[in-house]
Scaffold this active site. Structure first.
Site, mmCIF file in Angstrom:
data_model
loop_
_atom_site.group_PDB
_atom_site.id
_atom_site.type_symbol
_atom_site.label_atom_id
_atom_site.label_comp_id
_atom_site.label_asym_id
_atom_site.label_seq_id
_atom_site.Cartn_x
_atom_site.Cartn_y
_atom_site.Cartn_z
ATOM 1 N N TYR A 112 -26.584 -51.579 6.914
ATOM 2 C CA TYR A 112 -27.690 -50.633 7.067
ATOM 3 C C TYR A 112 -28.406 -50.951 8.367
ATOM 4 C CZ TYR A 112 -32.255 -48.451 6.124
ATOM 5 O OH TYR A 112 -33.410 -47.712 6.195
ATOM 6 N N TYR A 133 -25.197 -39.897 6.642
ATOM 7 C CA TYR A 133 -26.200 -40.933 6.354
ATOM 8 C C TYR A 133 -26.231 -41.181 4.857
ATOM 9 C CZ TYR A 133 -30.460 -43.600 7.414
ATOM 10 O OH TYR A 133 -31.397 -44.591 7.601
#
Lengths: 143, 317, 390
Positions: free
Chosen positions: C344, C294
């Site tokens: 994103y 991430y």
């Protein structure tokens, strides 16, 4: 006339001199009615004790108890326990944080000295944000 | 400002000295004699069911032989009320006014000590006599620099002293205000203040940085919470932090704009010697000069007319 | 002992295009992604009996079910803590399938994060909410500590102090992600790599973070179809078997503001996840051929490499500087370009990339892939997966 503050929790007045060193706890819900009625009963018309807008203008979140009431509640707390024949000789209080409407004043007491009928009780009145009043009450109790 | 100019202090001290020498000034007698309606009204408001004050039958057979007033009512009888009449001057008035003028505009009562020589009976009409008993200071307090002013009121019936009260207030210079005391825009970054956190913000308003302390096991904790995770106690107390700290980490905020703050601004995690960490802005220091390990000291900044925030400025190591 | 490992698989992946302005509602995006995932798996909407999404998602499970013709549901659930939810949705789905609560579960995340409500904006109202999160944020909002970048920067600064890491060490992560995205046609930054110098020249957001340390903001949606490993074998694609799926929250955990615990140089919640993941999967870091980490902000990629055991504490910068996370490195990280380069979508596009790596169909395919590690949002309670070839 509503229920007087703390009436439900005060219990019966003990008929004779109690022997215990700890006084029963007294919780007083500080409703706006309590704050306003005690301020007026002590002849204190300062707006911060009855007018929420005036209290907020001074930086307080709410109206709050006046000092004459603090003294009165401390006296009442001790005489509830000592009974109507006791004589209060003096009350010495150090003042702490304000007791705002909406909060609960919790009074606790401990007998710290007893010389014949002369009794000293340490009293501690706390609200949620800290100590509101801390001090001693001197009294004479019938033999 | 953290000191009092010597000339100002001298003027205040001399005034206090003169007023102490003046001794006691009698005021006006109680507007109403001690009376049952006011007593009952007081007792009901207080939740006081003591029959010595309101029950004639009990009182007749009781220790006083008649109805008496609650001793804590002593000050009530001589309160000015709403009548609009100007209260009689006392030796305290000038001293408090001079302190206001010198910038000590904040006031908070710190002590109240009452001594009751005897209980008042119905029909009696007490007269107050007030004297200044002392002024000490300047002292650095949690609220700011201030003077403690102490006075004594004695209540007389005829010329018999029946009760006395020592009363002490702190007159303080409130935390620094902007140049204009005019109302400012409300600071938009407000915390939620609730049952578990009000003590902290109340402390900040009084110039104290408070750390929650478990009344059960003594563990210090910040941020605070309703239950002690060490011992499960819900009895909460607090200690007042020394106000010293050290930058543990920090950021310099540039973007995006944050309402209420001018960029760039510094936010730090401050390690306190008491053992907890707290987040706050570092002020009075160029952002480029902030570094980890830098000693800082807390100050209190009014963000608007109501909201005070603890902030940190560089300190000597 | 019972283990969830190997019982379920991701059988379908679907996504919308990744954009800055989708031009349609978030519910429409969700429906588009769900259809794409179901078609990818070869599963009809009527066969779906479970839906899982993020607590933060604006599209109710029942609304998504209505729009897509998914009929009755026997399982629906949500996972909290922002992007920390991503792999947690698959864990929830896998548990539902393994226990029989549902047979085919779709996980989805859909938002107009760039054209609608942007997470990078100051959360000034959070402090006033009458909730435990509001109480937490009340210790930060009044001081202007109100953006995810600032929360991450606070930990990053301490990490730099402890291990001597520099802004360039963070920059190398951004450069690598943009290099990977440059050859991924689905990436927003396809064909647009950056240099370390450009990273260093980009404006400050919250020191020590430059603009190019922060991931982009995107509109889009991703959906995943989870079913039993057995059933997945009969569907269209090679299944990505869920050999590890865990969530983790650390002691003294807060929502992105873990400033009050430990030495503030790690991600304790990712440490919890790492322990659980290796234990459940029976694997070790050396068994993973590529990792999807991430990457909303570059510093936390370094911290994750350390927490997950790919290197020792403080040594991630050496691993990165040595090319370790490049496509030809020892551990290619985010071959799709990550959130810094591709899009994103709150970590869900990373799970889809892991599935493609298992299938062998990724734009930047790593060779010899058997196990892929995927992590979710960092600095918050989080989650992770190991996906494997059957």
């Amino acid at each position: 006339m509503g229920t007087p503050p703390g009436a439900a929790g005060s219990g019966a007045v003990p008929p004779t001199r109690p022997a215990q060193a700890e006084l029963p706890e007294l919780r007083i819900e500080l409703t706006p009615t309590t704050v306003v009625s005690t301020a007026l009963a002590t002849m204190d018309f300062t707006p911060v004790h009855h007018d929420p807008a005036a209290a907020r203008a001074q930086g307080a979140p709410e109206i709050f108890l006046n000092i004459l009431t603090t003294m009165g509640l401390v006296e009442r707390y001790v005489t509830d326990w000592a009974g109507p024949r006791a004589r209060i000789r003096g009350i010495d209080v150090r003042l702490g944080v304000p007791a705002y409407a909406g909060d609960t004043l919790v009074l606790r007491g401990t007998v710290t000295a007893r010389d014949g009928g002369e009794v000293t009780v340490a009293v501690h009145g706390a609200v949620s944000i800290g100590d509101h009043a801390t001090g001693t009450v001197r009294l004479t109790m019938p033999g | 400002m953290t000191t009092v100019e010597p000339a100002v202090h001298r003027r205040l001290a001399e005034l206090a000295e003169r007023r102490i020498e003046l001794g006691e000034t009698r005021g006006l007698p109680a507007a109403d004699p001690v009376n049952l309606p006011m007593i009952r009204h007081w007792a009901e408001a207080m939740g006081d069911t003591n029959p010595a004050y309101t029950d004639e039958e009990f009182a007749a057979a009781g220790p006083h032989g008649e109805i008496v007033a609650p001793p804590a009512m002593i000050q009530v009888w001589t309160m000015p009320g709403r009548g609009g009449g100007r209260p009689a001057p006392t030796p305290i008035d000038d001293v408090l006014a001079a302190l206001d003028e010198a910038g000590f505009t904040g006031v908070v009562a710190t002590d109240c000590r009452q001594t009751y020589h005897r209980y008042l009976r119905l029909g009696e009409r007490p007269v107050p006599g007030t004297r200044l008993s002392g002024m000490t200071g300047p002292k650095t307090t949690a609220l700011g620099l201030g003077y403690f002013v102490t006075w004594v009121i004695t209540w007389y019936v005829a010329d018999e002293p029946v009760a006395e009260m020592m009363f002490r207030v702190l007159k303080f210079r409130p935390p620094e205000r902007g140049p204009a005391a005019a109302a400012r825009d409300p600071y938009p970054l407000r915390p939620a203040v609730g049952r578990d956190t009000a003590f902290f913000w109340e402390g900040v308003r009084q110039g104290e940085l408070r750390i929650q302390k478990c009344a059960g096991c003594g563990t210090l904790r910040h941020p605070p919470g309703p239950v002690c995770p060490s011992c499960r106690s819900t009895e909460r107390a607090h200690v007042v932090a020394s106000g010293r700290g050290e930058v543990f980490s920090y950021v310099v905020h540039h973007a995006p704009p944050v309402p209420g703050l001018a960029t760039p601004f510094v936010v730090a995690v401050v390690q306190l010697p008491e053992g907890v960490r707290i987040v706050g802005n570092v002020v009075e220091c160029e952002p480029a000069k902030v570094e980890i390990g830098m000693p800082v000291r807390v100050t209190f900044r009014e963000m608007d007319d109501e909201f005070v925030l603890p902030v940190w400025s560089p300190a000597e190591s | 002992m019972y283990s969830l490992s190997g019982r379920t698989a991701i059988a379908g992946i679907g996504a919308t295009e990744f954009s800055k302005d989708s031009g349609r509602s978030e519910l429409r995006l969700a429906a588009d992604a769900v259809f794409a995932a179901l078609d990818d798996a070869g599963v009809a909407p009527a066969e779906v009996d479970g839906l899982v999404t993020f607590t933060q998602d604006a599209n109710d499970e029942i609304a998504v079910a209505r729009e897509t013709g998914i009929g009755e549901l026997t399982f629906f659930s949500r996972v909290p803590y922002g992007g920390g939810a991503a792999c947690g949705t698959v864990l929830q789905a896998a548990m539902a399938v393994a226990t029989g609560a549902a047979s085919t579960v779709v996980c989805y995340r859909a938002f107009n994060e760039r054209s609608g409500s942007r997470f990078g904006r100051p959360s000034t109202g959070l402090g006033a909410e009458p909730s435990s999160l509001g109480a937490e944020m009340s210790w930060h909002v009044p001081h202007g500590l109100v953006t995810p970048a600032a929360w991450v920067a606070m930990v990053a600064r301490r990490y730099m102090h402890a291990y001597g890491a520099t802004s360039e060490d963070f920059g190398r992560v951004a450069v690598a992600m943009r290099r990977h995205a440059a050859t991924n046609p689905a990436a927003w930054f396809h064909g647009r790599p950056i240099t370390l110098e450009e990273h260093q020249r980009s404006r400050w957001i919250v020191e020590p973070l430059h603009l190019l340390d922060c991931c982009q903001e995107s509109d889009g949606a991703v959906a995943l179809v989870v079913t039993s490993a057995e059933r997945a074998r009969d569907l269209r694609h090679r299944p990505a078997v869920v050999t590890g799926a865990v969530q983790g929250s650390g002691a003294g955990q807060m929502m992105m503001t873990g400033f009050y615990r430990g030495d503030m140089t790690g991600l304790p919640e990712m440490g919890v996840v790492a322990r659980g993941l290796w234990e459940m999967s029976g694997l070790a870091p050396a068994d993973v051929q590529t990792a999807i980490l991430y990457d909303h902000f570059t510093p936390f990629v370094l911290l994750q490499l350390e927490e997950l055991g790919f290197c020792a504490r403080g040594e991630a910068r050496d691993l990165v500087a040595g090319g370790g996370i490049e496509l030809d490195g020892g551990l290619p990280v985010n071959p799709h370009g990550g959130q810094l380069g591709e899009a994103y979508i709150h970590g869900m596009n990373g799970i889809a990339e892991a599935v493609r790596q298992i299938r062998g169909t990724a734009a930047n395919q790593v060779t010899g892939v058997h196990n892929v590690l995927v992590t979710a949002g960092t600095g918050v309670p989080t989650s992770a997966l190991v996906l494997s070839t059957p």
